[in-house]
Enzyme design. Sequence first.
Site, PDB file in Angstrom:
ATOM      1  N   GLU A  73       0.852  -1.202   0.000  1.00 21.20           N
ATOM      2  CA  GLU A  73       0.000   0.000   0.000  1.00 21.20           C
ATOM      3  C   GLU A  73       0.881   1.242   0.000  1.00 21.20           C
ATOM      4  O   GLU A  73       1.996   1.223   0.530  1.00 21.20           O
ATOM      5  CB  GLU A  73      -0.859   0.005   1.270  1.00 21.20           C
TER       6      GLU A  73
ATOM      7  N   LYS B 170      -0.101   6.758   8.585  1.00 19.83           N
ATOM      8  CA  LYS B 170      -0.450   8.112   9.016  1.00 19.83           C
ATOM      9  C   LYS B 170      -0.758   8.241  10.497  1.00 19.83           C
ATOM     10  O   LYS B 170      -0.317   9.139  11.152  1.00 19.83           O
ATOM     11  CB  LYS B 170      -1.663   8.582   8.231  1.00 19.83           C
TER      12      LYS B 170
ATOM     13  N   ASP C 237      -4.271   5.259   6.326  1.00 17.68           N
ATOM     14  CA  ASP C 237      -4.825   6.416   7.022  1.00 17.68           C
ATOM     15  C   ASP C 237      -5.843   5.915   8.048  1.00 17.68           C
ATOM     16  O   ASP C 237      -5.483   5.595   9.170  1.00 17.68           O
ATOM     17  CB  ASP C 237      -5.433   7.367   5.993  1.00 17.68           C
TER      18      ASP C 237
ATOM     19  N   PHE D 222      -1.966  15.699   4.623  1.00 18.61           N
ATOM     20  CA  PHE D 222      -2.262  15.121   3.309  1.00 18.61           C
ATOM     21  C   PHE D 222      -1.019  15.254   2.438  1.00 18.61           C
ATOM     22  O   PHE D 222      -0.526  16.351   2.217  1.00 18.61           O
ATOM     23  CB  PHE D 222      -3.464  15.793   2.647  1.00 18.61           C
TER      24      PHE D 222
HETATM   25  P1  IMP Z   1      -7.620   4.494   4.465  1.00 20.52           P
HETATM   26  O1  IMP Z   1      -8.630   3.506   3.970  1.00 20.52           O
HETATM   27  O2  IMP Z   1      -8.260   5.671   5.156  1.00 20.52           O
HETATM   28  O3  IMP Z   1      -6.513   3.877   5.289  1.00 20.52           O
HETATM   29  O4  IMP Z   1      -7.010   5.178   3.196  1.00 20.52           O
HETATM   30  C1  IMP Z   1      -6.019   4.607   2.472  1.00 20.52           C
HETATM   31  C2  IMP Z   1      -5.986   5.131   1.048  1.00 20.52           C
HETATM   32  O5  IMP Z   1      -6.382   6.503   0.958  1.00 20.52           O
HETATM   33  C3  IMP Z   1      -4.564   5.087   0.551  1.00 20.52           C
HETATM   34  O6  IMP Z   1      -4.331   3.892  -0.119  1.00 20.52           O
HETATM   35  C4  IMP Z   1      -4.484   6.294  -0.364  1.00 20.52           C
HETATM   36  O7  IMP Z   1      -4.842   5.925  -1.668  1.00 20.52           O
HETATM   37  C5  IMP Z   1      -5.488   7.271   0.163  1.00 20.52           C
HETATM   38  N1  IMP Z   1      -4.841   8.288   1.022  1.00 20.52           N
HETATM   39  C6  IMP Z   1      -4.903   8.381   2.367  1.00 20.52           C
HETATM   40  N2  IMP Z   1      -4.186   9.425   2.814  1.00 20.52           N
HETATM   41  C7  IMP Z   1      -3.633  10.001   1.726  1.00 20.52           C
HETATM   42  C8  IMP Z   1      -2.742  11.119   1.542  1.00 20.52           C
HETATM   43  O8  IMP Z   1      -2.287  11.809   2.469  1.00 20.52           O
HETATM   44  N3  IMP Z   1      -2.401  11.403   0.247  1.00 20.52           N
HETATM   45  C9  IMP Z   1      -2.853  10.679  -0.814  1.00 20.52           C
HETATM   46  N4  IMP Z   1      -3.662   9.622  -0.683  1.00 20.52           N
HETATM   47  C10 IMP Z   1      -4.063   9.279   0.576  1.00 20.52           C
HETATM   48 MG    MG Z   2      -4.385   3.704  -2.132  1.00 20.37          MG
END
Ligand code: IMP
Ligand code: MG
Length: 174
Positions: free
Chosen positions: A99, A131, A103, A152
Amino acid sequence: MLNKGKLRLYIDKRTIDRRVAELAERITRDYKGKVPIFIGVLNGAFIFLSDLIRKLGLDTEIDFLKLSSYGDSKISSGDVRLLKDLNCELANRDIIVVEDIIDSGLSIKFIHDLIANHKPSSLEFAALLYKRRPKNLDFKIKYVGFRITNKFVVGYGLDCAQKYRNLKSIYVVT
Ligand code: IMP
Ligand code: MG
């Protein structure tokens, strides 16, 4: 010309390169004698995955899956959908999911459950960026590039509304 006006350098390309090499060394040691399948999560992981596997001293296979939850927004919609499924057999194989960034943990949890259903012999996760401590993750992310605060970020595969994926370093969007 690339317009980097709203971006602040966060992790430079040499630091990324060194850290990816360290992760590749660890994975090479941990999977000695095995042929793991690397599963890249599109689109964000494509650069990290391609750098990582070229630094490995292992035979590998690769495949990709694609999820959607963010659209063009900076905040997860909370609704994860599978846009592209895998084409490989996962049963009795060693799987490493790659990945770009974790986040909320929603995407990786979705992928974990999807792959665990196929009964691989092992399942681990590599994330370039981590993150914050996602709530309710009942498994470990074994290979983490950098732990970062809640900003971000873009570049090195990561986008903001599909832009900036081709930057060599990682930047904070200001
Ligand atoms: P999660 O499901 O919230 O953990 O989000 C994960 C996905 O969101 C990652 O695989 C990224 O594609 C996108 N994402 C989360 N944070 C960022 C960021 O700061 N910049 C760009 N993409 C992000
Ligand atoms: Mg992604």
